[in-house]
Design a protein around this motif. Structure first.
Motif, mmCIF file in Angstrom:
data_model
loop_
_atom_site.group_PDB
_atom_site.id
_atom_site.type_symbol
_atom_site.label_atom_id
_atom_site.label_comp_id
_atom_site.label_asym_id
_atom_site.label_seq_id
_atom_site.Cartn_x
_atom_site.Cartn_y
_atom_site.Cartn_z
ATOM 1 N N THR A 80 0.807 -1.225 0.000
ATOM 2 C CA THR A 80 0.000 0.000 0.000
ATOM 3 C C THR A 80 0.839 1.273 0.000
ATOM 4 N N MET A 81 2.163 1.144 -0.058
ATOM 5 C CA MET A 81 3.093 2.282 -0.030
ATOM 6 C C MET A 81 2.997 3.071 1.276
ATOM 7 N N THR A 82 2.807 2.363 2.374
ATOM 8 C CA THR A 82 2.706 3.032 3.680
ATOM 9 C C THR A 82 3.760 2.500 4.647
ATOM 10 N N SER A 83 4.963 2.234 4.152
ATOM 11 C CA SER A 83 6.031 1.699 5.008
ATOM 12 C C SER A 83 6.535 2.733 6.005
ATOM 13 N N GLY A 84 6.379 4.020 5.677
ATOM 14 C CA GLY A 84 6.902 5.077 6.539
ATOM 15 C C GLY A 84 8.379 5.347 6.336
ATOM 16 N N LEU A 85 9.014 4.658 5.399
ATOM 17 C CA LEU A 85 10.440 4.856 5.137
ATOM 18 C C LEU A 85 10.678 6.110 4.294
ATOM 19 N N GLU A 86 11.847 6.685 4.436
ATOM 20 C CA GLU A 86 12.235 7.872 3.674
ATOM 21 C C GLU A 86 12.120 7.580 2.176
ATOM 22 N N ASP A 87 11.396 8.432 1.449
ATOM 23 C CA ASP A 87 11.077 8.149 0.056
ATOM 24 C C ASP A 87 11.787 9.056 -0.947
ATOM 25 N N ILE A 88 12.474 10.095 -0.496
ATOM 26 C CA ILE A 88 13.097 11.047 -1.410
ATOM 27 C C ILE A 88 14.616 11.044 -1.297
ATOM 28 N N ALA A 89 15.131 11.240 -0.105
ATOM 29 C CA ALA A 89 16.563 11.491 0.098
ATOM 30 C C ALA A 89 17.458 10.385 -0.436
ATOM 31 N N LEU A 122 0.303 12.100 -5.688
ATOM 32 C CA LEU A 122 1.217 11.760 -6.755
ATOM 33 C C LEU A 122 2.546 11.271 -6.178
ATOM 34 N N PRO A 123 3.340 10.533 -6.953
ATOM 35 C CA PRO A 123 4.669 10.161 -6.477
ATOM 36 C C PRO A 123 5.494 11.389 -6.096
ATOM 37 N N GLU A 124 6.301 11.245 -5.056
ATOM 38 C CA GLU A 124 7.204 12.288 -4.581
ATOM 39 C C GLU A 124 6.474 13.559 -4.146
ATOM 40 N N SER A 125 5.255 13.404 -3.686
ATOM 41 C CA SER A 125 4.493 14.559 -3.198
ATOM 42 C C SER A 125 3.584 14.129 -2.056
ATOM 43 N N GLN A 126 3.457 14.993 -1.067
ATOM 44 C CA GLN A 126 2.530 14.751 0.028
ATOM 45 C C GLN A 126 1.262 15.595 -0.125
ATOM 46 N N TYR A 127 1.169 16.302 -1.258
ATOM 47 C CA TYR A 127 -0.004 17.145 -1.495
ATOM 48 C C TYR A 127 -1.192 16.284 -1.929
ATOM 49 N N GLN A 128 -2.358 16.589 -1.390
ATOM 50 C CA GLN A 128 -3.569 15.868 -1.774
ATOM 51 C C GLN A 128 -4.333 16.667 -2.820
ATOM 52 N N PHE A 129 -4.522 16.066 -3.990
ATOM 53 C CA PHE A 129 -5.283 16.688 -5.070
ATOM 54 C C PHE A 129 -6.731 16.223 -5.001
#
Length: 353
Positions: A147-156, A283-290
């Motif tokens: 579900t892509m909810t691992s909580g691991l760092e996704d960008i750095a 969207l990928p690499e974003s925490q914004y909700q559309f």
């Protein structure tokens, strides 16, 4: 007496209709699974579609760097087109559209009793697979990866999935973020089944539905490559909720979960499948909700496998339709979604509206 007989007849007809309300058409077609190139077709005219809309669609696909395009209705090929030197026998990469293959194989391993979605990942691949504390790592389950909810760092740390790169960002299940760490499910499956992921995939999924293709490593990514028709075969399996010509490859209960909202953060995401027609999306690499549907020009019941540079599997249950697009990026490089989807669906809609 006649009234009683009529009542029971009406009751039988009611339940019969109710039970078949969401069933697939009895004339659903499946191509042979023995490597044959036979695949039945339907014509645009037999469907009552607009022939005048075909060429504008093909022109747009060619303009937008497409290599292949297939439309299936009831399992039969309605359109099959190749561009820019590509052919029916040419392999191309699925990119992240192949995440749905891992989702399907995870479901197969679960139905065979090899794993449990709610069990922590470390039970299968050992502790220390991340750089988190043991308490935080133990929060990450197989479902967290689906579900892509691992909580691991996704960008750095980019797509890196070595322990040193898998650092804490938030508690599992509290944050949705598109991340390559899902690939650890392939390690889970290998450990749980005591064989390589590729071997299990080939036996339990690929060969059962007559796909070709193979997995290969690209950087930190596990990528699938195949012909366009093989991608269409998987789309047809998805349209039929895991069944192939009367055989259950993946159980329907898991498949329904996989193509439904899987958590309350990104409503438009299932188990590595994207979902259209929801109230909001990330969207990928974003925490914004559309707000609104991912592709407002496409059917609301559509679910999708979306890959980098516009690799697409669109599955539309209400129309018994599967649409495949492979190629280079339509415009600029992208991870999964682009403006191309919206315009493409305007062109597809013109076929049948």
């Amino acid at each position: 007496m006649k009234k009683i007989a009529f009542f029971f007849l009406a009751l039988i007809l009611f339940f019969s209709c109710s039970s078949n309300e969401n069933s697939l058409p009895t004339d659903m077609y499946f191509p042979p699974s023995d490597g044959s190139t036979i695949w039945e077709t339907k014509t645009i005219s037999s469907l009552g579609w607009n022939q005048n809309a075909v060429q504008p669609l093909l022109d747009y696909l060619a303009l937008k760097n497409s290599k292949s395009f297939i439309v299936l209705v009831d399992g039969k090929i309605v359109m099959e087109n190749y561009f820019n030197g590509h052919s029916a026998s040419t392999n191309w990469y699925w990119a992240s559209a192949g995440k749905t293959l891992t989702s399907a194989v995870t479901g197969i391993a679960e139905q065979e009793g090899f794993l449990n979605l709610d069990t922590k990942v470390s039970n299968y691949i050992g502790v220390g697979w991340t750089s988190e504390t043991l308490a935080k790592e133990n929060l990450i389950t197989n479902k967290s990866l689906l579900t892509m909810t691992s909580g691991l760092e996704d960008i750095a740390n980019g797509d890196c999935v070595t322990p040193s790169c898998l650092t804490y960002k938030a508690d599992a299940s509290s944050r949705w973020a598109y991340h390559n760490v899902y690939v650890k499910l392939q390690d889970v499956i290998a450990a749980a089944t005591n064989q390589s992921f590729t071997s299990y995939f080939n036996t339990k999924l690929r060969d059962k539905i007559g796909m070709d293709g193979t997995w290969f490593t690209s950087g930190n990514n596990s990528v699938y490559g195949s012909t366009t028709r093989s991608m269409a075969r998987f789309g047809l399996l998805a349209l039929n909720k895991g069944k192939w010509n009367g055989t259950t490859v993946l159980n329907e209960n898991y498949f329904n979960q996989a193509t439904s909202t899987s958590q309350n953060i990104n409503l438009s995401y299932g188990y590595l499948w994207w979902l259209n027609g929801k109230a909001s999306y990330h969207l990928p690499e974003s925490q914004y909700q559309f707000s609104g549907s991912i592709i407002p020009t496409a059917p609301n019941d559509m679910f999708m496998a979306l890959g980098k540079n516009d690799q697409k599997i669109y599955v539309i249950p209400s129309k018994n339709m599967v649409v495949i697009r492979m190629g280079n990026a339509a415009d600029t490089v992208n991870l999964a979604l682009s403006d191309f989807d919206t315009v493409l669906w305007q062109k597809i809609n013109a076929l049948y509206q």
